[in-house]
Design a protein around this motif. Structure first.
Motif, mmCIF file in Angstrom:
data_model
loop_
_atom_site.group_PDB
_atom_site.id
_atom_site.type_symbol
_atom_site.label_atom_id
_atom_site.label_comp_id
_atom_site.label_asym_id
_atom_site.label_seq_id
_atom_site.Cartn_x
_atom_site.Cartn_y
_atom_site.Cartn_z
ATOM 1 N N MET A 97 0.803 0.049 -10.889
ATOM 2 C CA MET A 97 0.902 1.223 -11.354
ATOM 3 C C MET A 97 1.729 1.252 -12.545
ATOM 4 O O MET A 97 1.314 1.918 -13.748
ATOM 5 C CB MET A 97 1.691 2.412 -10.461
ATOM 6 N N SER A 366 -8.991 7.963 3.303
ATOM 7 C CA SER A 366 -8.002 8.524 2.280
ATOM 8 C C SER A 366 -8.722 8.552 0.832
ATOM 9 O O SER A 366 -8.218 9.046 -0.006
ATOM 10 C CB SER A 366 -6.721 7.645 2.353
ATOM 11 N N GLU A 375 -13.305 17.658 -3.993
ATOM 12 C CA GLU A 375 -13.342 19.079 -4.704
ATOM 13 C C GLU A 375 -12.939 19.207 -5.767
ATOM 14 O O GLU A 375 -13.664 19.886 -6.718
ATOM 15 C CB GLU A 375 -12.803 20.156 -3.458
#
Ligand SMILES: Cc1cc2nc3c(=O)[nH]c(=O)nc-3n(C[C@H](O)[C@H](O)[C@H](O)COP(=O)(O)OP(=O)(O)OC[C@H]3O[C@@H](n4cnc5c(N)ncnc54)[C@H](O)[C@@H]3O)c2cc1C
Length: 391
Positions: A97, A366, A375
């Motif tokens: 990250m 996941s 969505e």
């Protein structure tokens, strides 16, 4: 029409393949130890990941997408694509990250001191970062986050709770979004901070997922004091800083390269065990469908990389690739279960186990939640892609 890479990009692909062959343990050993190729979860996998990433540093590849002035190699989007494709296909542990979004955000918004302190340690794989965005009441609607940051002289005092913090238990530093002005409209009262994860008042508690893996954590902040020098960017403008703290490489090619490898594995299991196919002949059509999906999806990801390469900003196109890739990954895992039948439920060295596909099946659940749910991706495609009104 002929799709082909330039010869120098193909030569680079070969160099990456040779490197992986020399530096990664053989696939059977990785599979046995449960190394997943993503963000590290437990200590042994963390050490394995860091060891590999140090080798990437030596090659000059860890921050290959970064500009040269910040220690990167300013690689073209096509080189990044090929690199990510090969690493994902071979399940190499390249997730980081710090490289993906913390460093890029610091390049844009960090003070000179922050850049000097953190950037060389990110490009050197010396520090491991976690991302502290989500909260029990703020996920898709991240702007609702409630963790409070209150200014007190030269310091800030943090109180609140984060959740789903991947690798939080192994991280040296956290990239945190907190509410600094509770009275402002919700998008305008958030500030970004960097936080030493060993600060007094931080408690990290494990969350074990349904595949029995410890990747996530809950992180609690109780009167955690951090210096003002750890604010990144403008106070109360954190929402806008977060929005640009994105990956350089957003094609989503990894899902397709990893998916291709998984289908190839399923095909070899099917060939070696004809009785499995005889028991459920329709699995042949499923495998063919999955392979078709991988090929279609690969081009969706190439489209995003191409847009980035010519200076366009992929928007809904990146959502199309993310949506299709994560749902496809789940379908591939389900096809594996159909192929193995009841034996597919056996895992972690259970007696009589043929192949441990169950862990991957459980983990795949996941993928349609992480990094923006399906969505939310559909919402982006509907509004920004198709121009439909917001619901
Ligand atoms: C593997 C993994 C790793 C993660 N790592 C991190 C991490 O390191 N750091 C971090 O901060 N977070 C992390 N997360 C959290 C992740 O960002 C959130 O889970 C995600 O944003 C969804 O938020 P939520 O879980 O609160 O679900 P919610 O946002 O509450 O959503 C619940 C359901 O409602 C639907 N929904 C919500 N809003 C809308 C809408 N507007 N329109 C239609 N449907 C909607 C969602 O699609 C979903 O089905 C991780 C999650 C996963 C699965």
């Amino acid at each position: 029409m002929r799709f082909a890479y330039d010869s120098d990009v193909e030569a680079f692909r070969e160099e990456v393949r040779q490197f992986i062959k020399a530096e990664l343990p053989p696939e059977e050993i990785r599979a046995r130890r449960g190394y997943e190729g993503g963000f590290s979860t437990y200590k042994e996998e963390y050490d394995y990941t860091m060891n590999f990433q140090k080798k990437l540093v030596e090659k000059g590849w860890l921050a290959m997408a970064w500009p040269k002035e910040f220690g990167g190699s300013g690689a073209s989007h096509m080189r990044q694509l090929v690199y990510n494709e090969e690493m994902a296909y071979h399940g190499a542990p390249v997730g980081n990250m710090g490289i993906q979004w913390v460093g890029p955000a610091l390049m844009l918004y960090g003070t000179p001191e922050q850049k000097e302190k953190f950037i060389p340690r990110i490009t050197g794989a010396d520090d491991w970062w976690c991302t502290l965005y989500s909260e029990p009441g703020a996920g898709s609607d991240l702007a609702s986050l409630q963790t409070r940051a209150v200014r007190d002289g030269d310091e800030w005092v943090l109180n609140g709770q984060k959740i789903w913090t991947s690798g939080g238990h192994l991280a040296d530093w956290g990239w945190l979004a907190a509410r600094s002005d509770p009275d402002a409209p919700k998008h305008r009262g958030i500030t970004m901070f960097v936080v030493d994860m060993k600060s007094p008042g931080i408690t990290v508690r494990p969350l074990i997922n349904m595949a029995n893996r410890h990747g996530f954590n809950e992180v609690f902040f109780q009167d955690v004091r951090i210096p003002n020098s750890q604010v990144v960017g403008e106070v109360n403008r954190g929402w806008y800083h977060m929005a640009v703290a994105l990956d350089f490489e957003r094609s989503g090619v990894g899902a397709y390269a990893g998916g291709r490898r998984n289908i190839e594995r399923l095909v070899s299991i099917a060939k070696a065990n004809p009785e499995l196919v005889a028991r459920r002949p329709s699995v042949r059509y499923e495998l063919a469908d999955r392979m078709t999906e991988v090929n279609v999806g690969t081009f969706l990801s190439y489209r995003v990389a191409h847009m980035q390469g010519v200076g366009l900003l992929p928007n809904y196109e990146a959502s199309v690739s993310k949506l299709f890739g994560s749902e496809m990954g789940q379908r591939i895992a389900l096809t594996g279960m159909h192929l193995l039948g009841q034996a597919g439920e056996l895992r972690d060295g259970s007696k009589g186990e043929i192949h441990d596909l169950a862990t991957g099946y459980l983990q795949s659940a996941s993928s349609t939640v992480a990094a923006g749910t399906s969505e939310i991706q559909r919402g982006i495609i509907a509004t920004r892609g198709l121009g439909l009104p917001r619901g």
